[in-house]
Design a protein around this motif. Structure first.
Motif, PDB file in Angstrom:
ATOM      1  N   ILE A  46      18.294  73.250 -35.890  1.00  0.00           N
ATOM      2  CA  ILE A  46      19.832  73.079 -35.918  1.00  0.00           C
ATOM      3  C   ILE A  46      19.662  71.848 -37.072  1.00  0.00           C
ATOM      4  N   ASN A  47      19.361  70.873 -36.762  1.00  0.00           N
ATOM      5  CA  ASN A  47      19.604  69.450 -37.446  1.00  0.00           C
ATOM      6  C   ASN A  47      18.945  69.808 -38.943  1.00  0.00           C
ATOM      7  N   ASP A  48      17.747  70.572 -38.943  1.00  0.00           N
ATOM      8  CA  ASP A  48      17.392  71.007 -40.552  1.00  0.00           C
ATOM      9  C   ASP A  48      18.332  71.568 -41.248  1.00  0.00           C
ATOM     10  N   CYS A  49      19.196  72.479 -40.681  1.00  0.00           N
ATOM     11  CA  CYS A  49      20.233  73.245 -41.376  1.00  0.00           C
ATOM     12  C   CYS A  49      21.423  72.318 -41.609  1.00  0.00           C
ATOM     13  N   LEU A  50      21.473  71.305 -40.854  1.00  0.00           N
ATOM     14  CA  LEU A  50      22.689  70.627 -41.326  1.00  0.00           C
ATOM     15  C   LEU A  50      22.355  69.226 -42.213  1.00  0.00           C
ATOM     16  N   GLN A  51      21.250  69.114 -42.285  1.00  0.00           N
ATOM     17  CA  GLN A  51      20.759  67.672 -43.187  1.00  0.00           C
ATOM     18  C   GLN A  51      20.229  68.401 -44.509  1.00  0.00           C
ATOM     19  N   ALA A  52      19.823  69.618 -44.634  1.00  0.00           N
ATOM     20  CA  ALA A  52      19.471  70.054 -46.010  1.00  0.00           C
ATOM     21  C   ALA A  52      20.454  70.131 -47.217  1.00  0.00           C
ATOM     22  N   ILE A  53      19.795  69.633 -48.264  1.00  0.00           N
ATOM     23  CA  ILE A  53      20.767  69.460 -49.331  1.00  0.00           C
ATOM     24  C   ILE A  53      20.837  70.810 -50.019  1.00  0.00           C
ATOM     25  N   LEU A  54      19.807  71.468 -50.318  1.00  0.00           N
ATOM     26  CA  LEU A  54      19.783  72.775 -51.143  1.00  0.00           C
ATOM     27  C   LEU A  54      20.687  73.815 -50.696  1.00  0.00           C
ATOM     28  N   PRO A  55      20.658  74.056 -49.368  1.00  0.00           N
ATOM     29  CA  PRO A  55      21.592  74.963 -48.913  1.00  0.00           C
ATOM     30  C   PRO A  55      22.951  74.582 -49.099  1.00  0.00           C
ATOM     31  N   ARG A  56      23.498  73.486 -49.014  1.00  0.00           N
ATOM     32  CA  ARG A  56      24.779  73.004 -49.705  1.00  0.00           C
ATOM     33  C   ARG A  56      25.154  73.570 -51.013  1.00  0.00           C
ATOM     34  N   ILE A  57      24.373  73.294 -51.830  1.00  0.00           N
ATOM     35  CA  ILE A  57      24.449  73.566 -53.236  1.00  0.00           C
ATOM     36  C   ILE A  57      24.692  75.112 -53.508  1.00  0.00           C
ATOM     37  N   ILE A  58      23.814  75.778 -52.673  1.00  0.00           N
ATOM     38  CA  ILE A  58      23.606  77.125 -52.463  1.00  0.00           C
ATOM     39  C   ILE A  58      25.041  77.893 -52.047  1.00  0.00           C
ATOM     40  N   GLU A  59      25.345  77.246 -50.802  1.00  0.00           N
ATOM     41  CA  GLU A  59      26.472  77.657 -50.085  1.00  0.00           C
ATOM     42  C   GLU A  59      27.863  77.439 -51.114  1.00  0.00           C
ATOM     43  N   GLN A  60      27.856  76.426 -51.958  1.00  0.00           N
ATOM     44  CA  GLN A  60      29.006  76.267 -53.004  1.00  0.00           C
ATOM     45  C   GLN A  60      29.182  77.396 -53.864  1.00  0.00           C
ATOM     46  N   ALA A  61      27.748  77.759 -54.325  1.00  0.00           N
ATOM     47  CA  ALA A  61      27.522  78.839 -55.391  1.00  0.00           C
ATOM     48  C   ALA A  61      28.023  80.223 -54.790  1.00  0.00           C
ATOM     49  N   HIS A  62      27.680  80.374 -53.487  1.00  0.00           N
ATOM     50  CA  HIS A  62      27.960  81.390 -52.782  1.00  0.00           C
ATOM     51  C   HIS A  62      29.564  81.581 -52.658  1.00  0.00           C
ATOM     52  N   LYS A  63      30.171  80.498 -52.052  1.00  0.00           N
ATOM     53  CA  LYS A  63      31.945  80.513 -52.302  1.00  0.00           C
ATOM     54  C   LYS A  63      32.428  80.903 -53.249  1.00  0.00           C
TER      55      LYS A  63
END
Length: 149
Positions: free
Chosen positions: A126-143
């Motif tokens: 859970i902590n790894d998911c919330l602190q990772a940077i790459l997924p945030r970038i990918i999530e923005q691209a996904h949106k």
């Protein structure tokens, strides 16, 4: 934004009623293209479940996630048996290579851990998911991609 009564921003995971849902057989069976994280938990999802309110987040989300994980682990033999019976059910990620898919699914249960170790393991995920940077970038691209659709 909604499409067919479902929030588009969370990729069809929240109904108009606020209920969350998502079944990703590919992920469960080891075919997840997002290898950078163990599962998808965005900041927006976490905020909807009480983050960053420490008491609410810990009591209502993290504790329940760990309890659910250990509950599923206790039923792993039954779940794996049922999935074995579904080899011919037409689930694409299961029918291609059922033995490998079921092995991946078994690995996700982490049956090598005690309940306490499994809880610590899941909290790290859970902590790894919330602190990772790459997924945030990918999530923005996904949106953006969903918005363009």
């Amino acid at each position: 934004l909604t499409e067919h009564g479902v929030s588009v921003l969370l990729d069809n995971m929240v109904k108009k009623t606020g209920e969350m849902f998502h079944i990703d057989f590919g992920f469960i069976l080891g075919k997840d293209p997002k290898v950078y994280l163990p599962f998808r938990l965005t900041k927006e999802m976490a905020e909807a479940m009480g983050y960053p309110d420490k008491d609410n987040w810990n009591k209502n989300f993290k504790t329940k996630c760990c309890q659910a994980f250990n509950c599923l682990r206790k039923s792993a033999a039954l779940i794996l048996s049922l999935m074995t019976l579904m080899k011919d059910a037409g689930i694409s990620d299961l029918k291609i290579d059922p033995d490998t898919a079921l092995l991946k699914m078994q690995e996700r249960f982490r049956l090598d851990l005690t309940d306490e170790e499994a809880e610590r393991y899941f909290l790290v995920l859970i902590n790894d998911c919330l602190q990772a940077i790459l997924p945030r970038i990918i999530e923005q691209a996904h949106k953006i991609a969903v918005w363009i659709r």
